[in-house]
Design a protein around this motif. Structure first.
Motif, PDB file in Angstrom:
ATOM      1  N   SER A  17    -119.899 -14.832  63.201  1.00 12.41           N
ATOM      2  CA  SER A  17    -118.595 -15.476  63.344  1.00 12.41           C
ATOM      3  C   SER A  17    -117.736 -14.693  64.325  1.00 12.41           C
ATOM      4  N   TYR A  18    -116.699 -15.333  64.829  1.00 11.52           N
ATOM      5  CA  TYR A  18    -115.759 -14.651  65.721  1.00 11.52           C
ATOM      6  C   TYR A  18    -115.164 -13.436  65.017  1.00 11.52           C
ATOM      7  N   THR A  19    -114.837 -13.582  63.734  1.00 13.86           N
ATOM      8  CA  THR A  19    -114.255 -12.475  62.965  1.00 13.86           C
ATOM      9  C   THR A  19    -115.222 -11.297  62.887  1.00 13.86           C
ATOM     10  N   GLU A  20    -116.513 -11.573  62.640  1.00 12.46           N
ATOM     11  CA  GLU A  20    -117.521 -10.518  62.614  1.00 12.46           C
ATOM     12  C   GLU A  20    -117.656  -9.860  63.989  1.00 12.46           C
ATOM     13  N   ILE A  29    -119.432 -18.182  66.363  1.00 13.60           N
ATOM     14  CA  ILE A  29    -118.870 -19.439  65.853  1.00 13.60           C
ATOM     15  C   ILE A  29    -117.495 -19.203  65.230  1.00 13.60           C
ATOM     16  N   ASN A  30    -116.798 -20.316  65.021  1.00 15.05           N
ATOM     17  CA  ASN A  30    -115.525 -20.343  64.299  1.00 15.05           C
ATOM     18  C   ASN A  30    -114.449 -19.469  64.959  1.00 15.05           C
ATOM     19  N   TYR A  31    -113.968 -19.959  66.080  1.00 11.96           N
ATOM     20  CA  TYR A  31    -112.915 -19.268  66.839  1.00 11.96           C
ATOM     21  C   TYR A  31    -111.529 -19.618  66.301  1.00 11.96           C
ATOM     22  N   ASN A  85    -111.324 -26.005  60.611  1.00  8.99           N
ATOM     23  CA  ASN A  85    -112.169 -25.570  59.497  1.00  8.99           C
ATOM     24  C   ASN A  85    -111.415 -25.492  58.173  1.00  8.99           C
ATOM     25  N   THR A 137    -109.341 -21.257  61.675  1.00 11.16           N
ATOM     26  CA  THR A 137    -110.304 -21.339  62.771  1.00 11.16           C
ATOM     27  C   THR A 137    -110.771 -22.780  62.974  1.00 11.16           C
TER      28      THR A 137
END
Length: 445
Positions: free
Chosen positions: A322-325, A367-369, A381, A388
């Motif tokens: 994910s973008y957060t990761e 994924i998931n910006y 989402n 996101t």
């Protein structure tokens, strides 16, 4: 009656008697001649340009190339064929018998029976020299000849094979190919500076446009594909796009070719990532399989290590973070970045390349910006305070972002709120209403 019977008998006699005819030579490309199996011993005709000439007391050796392969075809001829016109760069047509070669350097060779010089070349005045590796700066002076060099020819053959592989993948996957307009009146979400199209005539009527509205060279075929996906479900285009960005970097070209696709009824990012990974691996495998000599040349002289890198990518399933990761990985990195990684800020090329290295040089989907970084039409989402959207970028070694895509927002009230927050005019309302019929259409760049 008697005359008619005699005529029939005469015709039968004539038709049953074989008439000796000279069998015409079969025309082959150099690539086909080199790979010949069933044509050994056959009389063939090959056309191309002379790459080298070697004359001995009784034998003349020519190497001919027609651009169909990196390897040239060796022609063996009697020394009586020797002529000043048979020089490096001259175009020739050779007829003869294709035979097995006694040399270990090639499988077949052409035993010449007739050599015709189609076009002379003065080897001394010719700017390209035999066995000389010319620098690219020198070749730029001769754009009409540089494609005859091994390096440029190999790159163009690889590009041609990759183009064919992309079309083959989409066709086999049930996509419809759409030719989107090159000249358009839309800016497609402000993807970049535009080249405006105007008549070349010096006499212009003030404040009057050729198409009655301002027209530009396209920066993306996305809007046209979105319309088509509402009828054909899966569509793609592969054509020229233009950006008027005055930059000298490799990543900012005024003209380039871009693959774009739209798919209706996609339910998750996983479906989209499957298409992206399949396209990448199919195109790569076809190039490695069908252009081995060209790939090897690029591996040795143009981009060392890239072949091994590609084979490594093909052996592994692409990773997903994910973008957060991704931001957390970048924050913990020992490397000093020019741009400090921070949640809510877009990833830069240096970040993207580091993430791929961190993942053992395996392509990785991010994924998931954050909603604020992406266009209004990407699907929310609804994931609480981070907020996101269902967007994805594919990062690959040495490049960074190669693909980008998203799920579409199909819920009317979400679109209405996003448009209002973005301050978009009522002119975009048609897009809001129309988007409801797309379900989860998504682009691939």
């Amino acid at each position: 009656m008697f005359g008619a019977r005699c005529l029939v008998r005469a015709l039968r006699s004539c038709s049953s008697t074989p008439c000796p005819r000279h069998k015409p030579s079969c025309r082959l490309s150099v690539r086909d001649a080199l790979g010949a199996q069933n044509t050994i011993g056959e009389h063939v005709k090959v056309q191309g340009w002379i790459r080298s000439v070697r004359s001995q007391k009784e034998v003349l050796f020519l190497h001919i190339n027609d651009g169909s392969s990196l390897e040239s075809l060796q022609v063996v001829a009697d020394s009586s064929f020797d002529s000043r016109e048979l020089a490096f760069g001259s175009s020739v047509e050779v007829q003869g018998q294709l035979v097995k070669s006694p040399s270990k350097k090639q499988n077949v060779e052409l035993k010449a029976e007739k050599i015709e010089v189609v076009g002379n070349c003065d080897a001394k005045a010719f700017p390209l020299k035999y066995k000389e590796r010319h620098p690219l700066e020198y070749l730029r002076q001769y754009p009409h000849l540089r494609c005859r060099t091994n390096a440029l020819a190999s790159i163009l053959r690889v590009r041609s094979e990759a183009t064919a592989a992309i079309h083959s993948f989409f066709k086999d996957s049930g996509f419809v190919h759409i030719h989107t307009p090159v000249i358009t009146s839309n800016d497609c979400e402000g993807a970049g500076e535009l080249f405006q199209v105007e008549p070349s005539s010096k006499i212009k009527v003030p404040e009057e446009n050729f198409f009655n509205v301002p027209a530009f060279l396209t920066v993306s075929g996305q809007l046209h594909l979105e319309v088509m996906s509402g009828a054909f479900t899966q569509v793609f285009t592969f054509g020229p796009t233009f950006r008027a960005e005055n930059s000298q970097s490799r990543r900012h070209l005024a003209e380039f070719y871009m693959v774009e696709a739209e798919i209706s009824f996609v339910e998750s990012l996983q479906d989209l990532m499957q298409v992206m990974e399949g396209l990448f691996k199919t195109a790569t495998m076809m190039v490695l399989s069908n252009c081995p000599e060209d790939v090897e040349l690029c591996h040795k002289f143009i981009a060392p290590g890239q072949k091994d890198r590609l084979e490594h990518m093909l052996k592994n399933n692409f990773l997903i973070i994910s973008y957060t990761e991704a931001i957390e990985i970048l924050k913990q990195a020992s490397q000093n970045f020019t741009f400090t990684p921070k949640w809510g800020v877009d990833l830069h090329t240096e970040h993207e390349k580091y993430l791929v290295k961190h993942c053992d040089n395996i392509p990785v989907f991010v994924i998931n910006y954050p909603l604020a970084l992406k266009p209004f039409y990407m699907r929310d989402n609804e994931d609480g305070p981070q907020h996101t959207v269902a967007a994805v970028d594919l990062l690959v070694p040495g490049v960074g972002e190669l693909f980008g895509g998203s799920l579409r927002e199909e819920r009317y009230h979400f679109l209405e709120q996003r448009l209002a927050r973005s301050g978009l005019t009522e002119a975009y309302q048609w897009l809001v209403c129309w988007n409801l019929n797309l379900n989860h259409g998504c682009p691939i760049f």
